[in-house]
Design a protein around this motif. Structure first.
Motif, PDB file in Angstrom:
ATOM      1  N   TRP A   1      -2.579   8.897  -3.781  1.00  0.00           N
ATOM      2  CA  TRP A   1      -2.015   9.909  -3.379  1.00  0.00           C
ATOM      3  C   TRP A   1      -2.361  10.276  -1.812  1.00  0.00           C
ATOM      4  O   TRP A   1      -1.522  10.635  -1.144  1.00  0.00           O
ATOM      5  CB  TRP A   1      -2.801  11.219  -4.165  1.00  0.00           C
ATOM      6  N   GLY A   2      -3.725   9.799  -1.558  1.00  0.00           N
ATOM      7  CA  GLY A   2      -4.059  10.139  -0.222  1.00  0.00           C
ATOM      8  C   GLY A   2      -3.477   9.216   0.807  1.00  0.00           C
ATOM      9  O   GLY A   2      -2.728   9.722   1.914  1.00  0.00           O
ATOM     10  N   GLU A   3      -2.934   8.009   0.369  1.00  0.00           N
ATOM     11  CA  GLU A   3      -2.068   7.087   1.407  1.00  0.00           C
ATOM     12  C   GLU A   3      -0.707   7.917   1.421  1.00  0.00           C
ATOM     13  O   GLU A   3      -0.125   7.403   2.558  1.00  0.00           O
ATOM     14  CB  GLU A   3      -2.167   5.752   0.572  1.00  0.00           C
ATOM     15  N   PHE A   4      -0.148   8.484   0.386  1.00  0.00           N
ATOM     16  CA  PHE A   4       1.207   8.822   0.445  1.00  0.00           C
ATOM     17  C   PHE A   4       1.108  10.017   1.311  1.00  0.00           C
ATOM     18  O   PHE A   4       2.209  10.026   2.175  1.00  0.00           O
ATOM     19  CB  PHE A   4       1.473   9.319  -1.031  1.00  0.00           C
ATOM     20  N   LEU A   5       0.193  10.809   1.450  1.00  0.00           N
ATOM     21  CA  LEU A   5       0.162  11.816   2.303  1.00  0.00           C
ATOM     22  C   LEU A   5      -0.136  11.514   3.650  1.00  0.00           C
ATOM     23  O   LEU A   5       0.533  12.110   4.509  1.00  0.00           O
ATOM     24  CB  LEU A   5      -0.994  12.760   1.962  1.00  0.00           C
ATOM     25  N   SER A   6      -1.038  10.435   3.912  1.00  0.00           N
ATOM     26  CA  SER A   6      -1.321   9.983   5.191  1.00  0.00           C
ATOM     27  C   SER A   6      -0.387   9.193   5.865  1.00  0.00           C
ATOM     28  O   SER A   6      -0.075   9.607   7.213  1.00  0.00           O
ATOM     29  CB  SER A   6      -2.462   8.791   5.209  1.00  0.00           C
ATOM     30  N   ASN A   7       0.904   8.588   5.104  1.00  0.00           N
ATOM     31  CA  ASN A   7       2.072   7.960   5.848  1.00  0.00           C
ATOM     32  C   ASN A   7       2.993   8.623   6.037  1.00  0.00           C
ATOM     33  O   ASN A   7       4.529   8.338   6.261  1.00  0.00           O
ATOM     34  CB  ASN A   7       2.367   6.800   4.921  1.00  0.00           C
ATOM     35  N   GLN A   8       3.062  10.062   5.524  1.00  0.00           N
ATOM     36  CA  GLN A   8       4.238  11.043   5.602  1.00  0.00           C
ATOM     37  C   GLN A   8       4.343  11.053   7.309  1.00  0.00           C
ATOM     38  O   GLN A   8       3.436  11.557   8.078  1.00  0.00           O
ATOM     39  CB  GLN A   8       4.034  12.183   5.275  1.00  0.00           C
ATOM     40  N   SER A   9       5.880  11.358   7.735  1.00  0.00           N
ATOM     41  CA  SER A   9       6.044  11.701   9.348  1.00  0.00           C
ATOM     42  C   SER A   9       6.141  12.939   9.224  1.00  0.00           C
ATOM     43  O   SER A   9       5.972  13.832   8.523  1.00  0.00           O
ATOM     44  CB  SER A   9       7.506  11.149   9.487  1.00  0.00           C
TER      45      SER A   9
END
Length: 200
Positions: free
Chosen positions: A89-97
């Motif tokens: 979840w954290g990775e998903f949010l961090s990788n958003q443009s």
């Protein structure tokens, strides 16, 4: 270099500078870097809010303040996810443009706005159930498909969501939360265990 006039005045009275001045500069540099990081976060948050306001025109104050607080506590939210083994979840949010974040902000605001508008209606009404579908779609966009798919492997009962709610509070009142919960429960009964497939 970011020194105040008082600090500069004191320096001008120094006959020379030794190695301890290098240490002072190092501490000053760390403080400036910390300030720079805070300013950059504020600039990013302000830009996101400006885009949102231009799209929406008018936003409920509780929704807007909740969104701003969420922006300010994004790192704390990621730390909570890491601590609770929800790193996907954290990775998903961090990788958003920035565009994806703005789009997510907009859909979140629109869903909460509609929840407040429909609050109090019978949960079985078509408008309410259509709202729940959009609410779950917005939640999926926030959490990410990969995280949703991993939910059966997580022991959600042991997670302390109270801490997460304190970090990222909801813009809804207790009464609105209760009504939303009832509407979600009714939705789940209607679709059975197939709710995830309805969102893909």
């Amino acid at each position: 270099m970011g020194y105040s006039l008082e600090e500069i005045t004191q320096m001008l009275h120094e006959p020379s500078f030794a190695i301890d001045f290098s240490e002072t500069l190092t501490l000053h540099l760390k403080q400036l870097e910390h300030n720079k990081e805070s300013i950059e976060k504020s600039i990013t948050a302000i830009k996101r809010v400006i885009k949102l306001m231009r799209e929406e025109g008018e936003v409920d104050s509780s929704i807007l303040f909740s969104l701003i607080q969420n922006m300010q506590t994004e790192q704390m939210q990621r730390d909570w996810m890491e601590k609770n083994e929800l790193s996907e979840w954290g990775e998903f949010l961090s990788n958003q443009s920035e565009e994806e974040r703005t789009s997510l902000d907009l859909s979140t605001v629109q869903v909460y706005k509609e929840i407040k508008q429909l609050y109090g209606m019978p949960v079985e009404k078509h408008e309410v159930q259509a709202l729940i579908q959009r609410y779950l779609e917005a939640s999926l966009a926030y959490v990410g498909k990969k995280v949703i798919e991993s939910i059966p492997r997580k022991n959600l009962e042991v997670l302390d969501f109270t801490e997460l709610k304190e970090i990222a509070p909801s813009p809804l009142t207790e009464e609105e939360e209760e009504w939303l919960g009832q509407a979600l429960e009714y939705y789940m009964i209607q679709v059975g265990g197939d709710w995830r497939s309805r969102l893909y």
